[in-house]
Structures are given as C-alpha cells and as structure tokens.
Write a protein that holds these residues in place. Structure first.
Motif, PDB file in Angstrom:
ATOM      1  N   LEU A   1      -2.155   3.146   2.638  1.00 30.67           N
ATOM      2  CA  LEU A   1      -0.751   3.581   2.534  1.00 30.67           C
ATOM      3  C   LEU A   1      -0.572   4.666   1.476  1.00 30.67           C
ATOM      4  O   LEU A   1       0.277   5.547   1.626  1.00 30.67           O
TER       5      LEU A   1
ATOM      6  N   ASP B   1      -0.530  10.945   2.760  1.00 31.52           N
ATOM      7  CA  ASP B   1      -0.107  12.325   2.479  1.00 31.52           C
ATOM      8  C   ASP B   1      -1.290  13.222   2.138  1.00 31.52           C
ATOM      9  O   ASP B   1      -1.387  14.352   2.642  1.00 31.52           O
TER      10      ASP B   1
ATOM     11  N   TYR C   1      -3.421  13.748   5.251  1.00 38.62           N
ATOM     12  CA  TYR C   1      -2.706  14.621   6.197  1.00 38.62           C
ATOM     13  C   TYR C   1      -2.898  16.079   5.794  1.00 38.62           C
ATOM     14  O   TYR C   1      -3.179  16.936   6.638  1.00 38.62           O
TER      15      TYR C   1
ATOM     16  N   LYS D   1       4.972  17.474   5.770  1.00 32.67           N
ATOM     17  CA  LYS D   1       4.597  16.063   5.543  1.00 32.67           C
ATOM     18  C   LYS D   1       4.098  15.449   6.849  1.00 32.67           C
ATOM     19  O   LYS D   1       4.455  15.900   7.941  1.00 32.67           O
ATOM     20  N   CYS D   2       3.332  14.413   6.737  1.00 31.85           N
ATOM     21  CA  CYS D   2       2.788  13.728   7.909  1.00 31.85           C
ATOM     22  C   CYS D   2       3.904  13.333   8.874  1.00 31.85           C
ATOM     23  O   CYS D   2       4.836  12.621   8.492  1.00 31.85           O
TER      24      CYS D   2
ATOM     25  N   PHE E   1       3.736  11.398  11.418  1.00 30.23           N
ATOM     26  CA  PHE E   1       3.498  10.106  12.056  1.00 30.23           C
ATOM     27  C   PHE E   1       3.817   8.972  11.092  1.00 30.23           C
ATOM     28  O   PHE E   1       3.406   9.003   9.935  1.00 30.23           O
ATOM     29  N   SER E   2       4.532   7.980  11.582  1.00 26.48           N
ATOM     30  CA  SER E   2       4.814   6.798  10.762  1.00 26.48           C
ATOM     31  C   SER E   2       3.549   5.941  10.664  1.00 26.48           C
ATOM     32  O   SER E   2       2.604   6.105  11.455  1.00 26.48           O
ATOM     33  N   VAL E   3       3.542   5.036   9.721  1.00 25.34           N
ATOM     34  CA  VAL E   3       2.420   4.102   9.587  1.00 25.34           C
ATOM     35  C   VAL E   3       2.236   3.347  10.902  1.00 25.34           C
ATOM     36  O   VAL E   3       1.109   3.170  11.386  1.00 25.34           O
ATOM     37  N   GLU E   4       3.341   2.929  11.496  1.00 25.84           N
ATOM     38  CA  GLU E   4       3.273   2.189  12.757  1.00 25.84           C
ATOM     39  C   GLU E   4       2.626   3.036  13.847  1.00 25.84           C
ATOM     40  O   GLU E   4       1.798   2.547  14.618  1.00 25.84           O
ATOM     41  N   GLN E   5       3.018   4.315  13.935  1.00 27.29           N
ATOM     42  CA  GLN E   5       2.439   5.195  14.953  1.00 27.29           C
ATOM     43  C   GLN E   5       0.944   5.422  14.702  1.00 27.29           C
ATOM     44  O   GLN E   5       0.157   5.440  15.651  1.00 27.29           O
TER      45      GLN E   5
END
Length: 103
Positions: free
Chosen positions: A58, A62, A65, A86-87, A89-93
């Motif tokens: 987590l 960044d 990425y 910034k990235c 994509f979410s953590v979930e994605q």
C-alpha cells in the motif's frame, strides 16, 4: 521479499498501463498482457498472506507507478501527457482478477 512486492507491483502496473493506453498494440498483445496481469496479481496474492507485505504494498503504489509510467513511455513512445500523474487504479482494481482497464 519486499523487493518482490515492488517488482511484481511495477510489472503489474506496466502491463495495466500498456493494456489501457497502447491501443494500437492491444489487438496483437492484449491477450499476453492480460496473462501477465493475472500472473503478477497471483504472485502478489500469494505474498499478501502476510499482512505486513500487504501494508508495505500500500505504501509503494505511488513510487512503483512513477517507475512503471517511465518504462511504458520509453517502450511505447506515447506522450507522457496521456498518462495520469497519480496511479489511476484503485487498490481494489490492482488486485481484482476480473479488472482490465479501458480508456
């Protein structure tokens, strides 16, 4: 082991970015990219049996990425302007085996 988290995360991000932004190559390379995306997700999923490694992941999104974006720009010659700062994509994605980005 933390270096494996970084490596798999960076490779995952590279392939997600290639899949999303290198439209002219997706028809030819998309299946291979999806296979790589799944592979890196699988490797990360195994490592994340350790909550410590998940928490480390987590904190590295960044940075990885930024490195992945540089690699993709160099590989594709796409304009740096077409990639988010910034990235995207979410953590979930990032970890969702059913998620493949589209523009």
């Amino acid at each position: 082991i933390r270096d494996r988290v970084d490596s798999y995360l960076k490779q995952l991000l590279i392939h997600l970015l290639l899949y999303q932004y290198w439209i002219t190559e997706r028809e030819f390379c998309g299946n291979g990219w999806r296979d790589e995306i799944d592979n890196f997700r699988d490797e990360l999923d195994t490592l994340f049996e350790s909550k410590t490694l998940y928490n480390f992941f987590l904190t590295r999104i960044d940075l990885m990425y930024s490195k992945a974006k540089k690699r993709v720009i160099k590989k594709t010659s796409l304009s740096p302007d077409c990639f988010p700062e910034k990235c995207p994509f979410s953590v979930e994605q990032l970890l969702d085996f059913d998620f493949y980005p589209e523009l």
